[in-house]
Design a protein around this motif. Sequence first.
Motif, PDB file in Angstrom:
ATOM      1  N   ASP A  57       4.615  -3.074  -2.857  1.00 48.44           N
ATOM      2  CA  ASP A  57       3.897  -1.849  -3.193  1.00 48.44           C
ATOM      3  C   ASP A  57       3.550  -1.048  -1.937  1.00 48.44           C
ATOM      4  O   ASP A  57       3.773   0.168  -1.874  1.00 48.44           O
ATOM      5  CB  ASP A  57       2.620  -2.191  -3.963  1.00 48.44           C
ATOM      6  CG  ASP A  57       1.951  -0.961  -4.541  1.00 48.44           C
ATOM      7  OD1 ASP A  57       2.279  -0.573  -5.671  1.00 48.44           O
ATOM      8  OD2 ASP A  57       1.090  -0.369  -3.844  1.00 48.44           O
ATOM      9  N   LEU A  58       3.023  -1.731  -0.925  1.00 51.95           N
ATOM     10  CA  LEU A  58       2.631  -1.067   0.317  1.00 51.95           C
ATOM     11  C   LEU A  58       3.833  -0.420   0.997  1.00 51.95           C
ATOM     12  O   LEU A  58       3.782   0.751   1.407  1.00 51.95           O
ATOM     13  CB  LEU A  58       1.972  -2.081   1.258  1.00 51.95           C
ATOM     14  CG  LEU A  58       1.655  -1.605   2.677  1.00 51.95           C
ATOM     15  CD1 LEU A  58       0.676  -0.444   2.670  1.00 51.95           C
ATOM     16  CD2 LEU A  58       1.127  -2.757   3.525  1.00 51.95           C
ATOM     17  N   GLU A  61       4.978   2.722  -0.817  1.00 53.69           N
ATOM     18  CA  GLU A  61       4.102   3.875  -0.591  1.00 53.69           C
ATOM     19  C   GLU A  61       4.262   4.425   0.826  1.00 53.69           C
ATOM     20  O   GLU A  61       4.223   5.644   1.039  1.00 53.69           O
ATOM     21  CB  GLU A  61       2.647   3.494  -0.853  1.00 53.69           C
ATOM     22  CG  GLU A  61       2.324   3.121  -2.290  1.00 53.69           C
ATOM     23  CD  GLU A  61       2.371   4.303  -3.244  1.00 53.69           C
ATOM     24  OE1 GLU A  61       2.756   5.420  -2.843  1.00 53.69           O
ATOM     25  OE2 GLU A  61       2.029   4.102  -4.425  1.00 53.69           O
ATOM     26  N   ILE A 155      -3.915   7.749  -0.503  1.00 52.43           N
ATOM     27  CA  ILE A 155      -3.729   6.372  -0.971  1.00 52.43           C
ATOM     28  C   ILE A 155      -4.198   5.439   0.142  1.00 52.43           C
ATOM     29  O   ILE A 155      -3.885   5.660   1.311  1.00 52.43           O
ATOM     30  CB  ILE A 155      -2.249   6.089  -1.296  1.00 52.43           C
ATOM     31  CG1 ILE A 155      -1.762   7.000  -2.435  1.00 52.43           C
ATOM     32  CG2 ILE A 155      -2.041   4.624  -1.667  1.00 52.43           C
ATOM     33  CD1 ILE A 155      -0.273   6.923  -2.675  1.00 52.43           C
ATOM     34  N   TYR A 157      -5.473   1.140   1.285  1.00 53.31           N
ATOM     35  CA  TYR A 157      -5.498  -0.294   1.015  1.00 53.31           C
ATOM     36  C   TYR A 157      -6.544  -0.947   1.912  1.00 53.31           C
ATOM     37  O   TYR A 157      -6.744  -0.534   3.065  1.00 53.31           O
ATOM     38  CB  TYR A 157      -4.147  -0.939   1.323  1.00 53.31           C
ATOM     39  CG  TYR A 157      -2.979  -0.465   0.496  1.00 53.31           C
ATOM     40  CD1 TYR A 157      -2.501  -1.211  -0.575  1.00 53.31           C
ATOM     41  CD2 TYR A 157      -2.328   0.733   0.808  1.00 53.31           C
ATOM     42  CE1 TYR A 157      -1.403  -0.785  -1.327  1.00 53.31           C
ATOM     43  CE2 TYR A 157      -1.235   1.166   0.062  1.00 53.31           C
ATOM     44  CZ  TYR A 157      -0.784   0.405  -0.996  1.00 53.31           C
ATOM     45  OH  TYR A 157       0.304   0.828  -1.737  1.00 53.31           O
ATOM     46  N   LYS A 183      -5.922  -1.716  -3.632  1.00 51.65           N
ATOM     47  CA  LYS A 183      -5.279  -0.414  -3.460  1.00 51.65           C
ATOM     48  C   LYS A 183      -6.200   0.635  -4.081  1.00 51.65           C
ATOM     49  O   LYS A 183      -6.682   0.451  -5.193  1.00 51.65           O
ATOM     50  CB  LYS A 183      -3.913  -0.391  -4.146  1.00 51.65           C
ATOM     51  CG  LYS A 183      -3.172   0.941  -4.007  1.00 51.65           C
ATOM     52  CD  LYS A 183      -1.831   0.894  -4.738  1.00 51.65           C
ATOM     53  CE  LYS A 183      -1.044   2.180  -4.575  1.00 51.65           C
ATOM     54  NZ  LYS A 183       0.252   2.126  -5.311  1.00 51.65           N
TER      55      LYS A 183
END
Length: 395
Positions: A57-58, A61, A155, A157, A183
Amino acid sequence: MNFGWILLAIIAGLALWIYTDFLLGRKKHLANAKTNTLPIRESNLAIFAEGPKLFDDLFSELKKAKQHIHILFYIVQDDKISQEFLSILKEKAKDGVEVRLLIDWVGSGLKRKTINSLKSAGIEFAFSQMPKLPFLFYSSQVRNHRKITVIDGQIAYLGGFNIGKEYNNQDPKLSPWRDYHLKMTGEGVADLQSEFLEDWHAAAKVNLLQNKAYFPALEKGKIRQQLVPTEGILLEEMMSDLISKAKASIFIGTPYFIPSKRVFNLLRNAITRGVSVTVLVPLVSDHVLVKEASYPYLRTLIKDGAEVYQYLNGFYHAKVLMVDDEVCDIGTANFDKRSMFLNYELNCLIYDGDFIKKVKRIMTEDIMNSRKAALDDFNRALLKEKAASTISYFL
């Protein structure tokens, strides 16, 4: 004077220097530490407990970033997963995206050649918390243990994962690695951006906090949350406040259970007034003596009536404190003296019932992958335990 006396004098002088350095360094640290409280925000949150899912996911993004990427980790190793991460950052920098990478000086595993390649690609790089005079020993102990990623100011984290093979389930001893990482989108991202830029200012001596380009308009999310940055102060107070208000239950998940005297006494008091206390720690350890340092605390809690579990399915590195299923703390701080009194940490208090239910389901799964500990599990290494207790502040 014979050699023995000379050696003894050197050792005594070194001990005196360390003691004085630490006391004066601590005094200066507390005088300069930031103690401001951030407001409750409304954001959207997702939680990751497995490294491969987080990194998928990281990295996805990061590849979609258009303007700026700001990243702070305690550890970035120089291995395969790290090179994949760094390659993405290099590509984005070559595409014109502003990329800033901040890594703790002690935690960094990057070689000089790798760092030079990052700079050549256009990435702005800095070390956080480099030891400095006059309090060399004390400053070497104060680590920036935060993990922050902010992409285009929209966005973000934060949580317990760093960048390295062990976090991606590629270390034979510690796999699978279990951790909690959040997140975030919505209002709270601006606070994470500010925290990164403050740490960047301290490390790189460049102040970008007033640059509006890094703070786009953000819509409110659905989850009430509050970020709690700490600098070797306030974390003990925050934990004490949560524990003292508990009415029914307290759950603590941590890789290192070495609480301060104040926090430990509050936990014992909570048990006395009928609060259910559950502690989850790993069975295996990733550092010398940290298990043994926890033994006297865990023995006492079991005798008081707490339930202690040891995680069996790999290494448990999550940092979570849940009280009464009403407030949940997830972040970078361990339940130990180092996080409370030395490190720069960043936690997130969550006040949303539905999200807390999600976290509780993950915690329940982790308990199912654990065994309930007994007193005998903490009576096997008395010499190590004594040695660990002596230096528990620095573990």
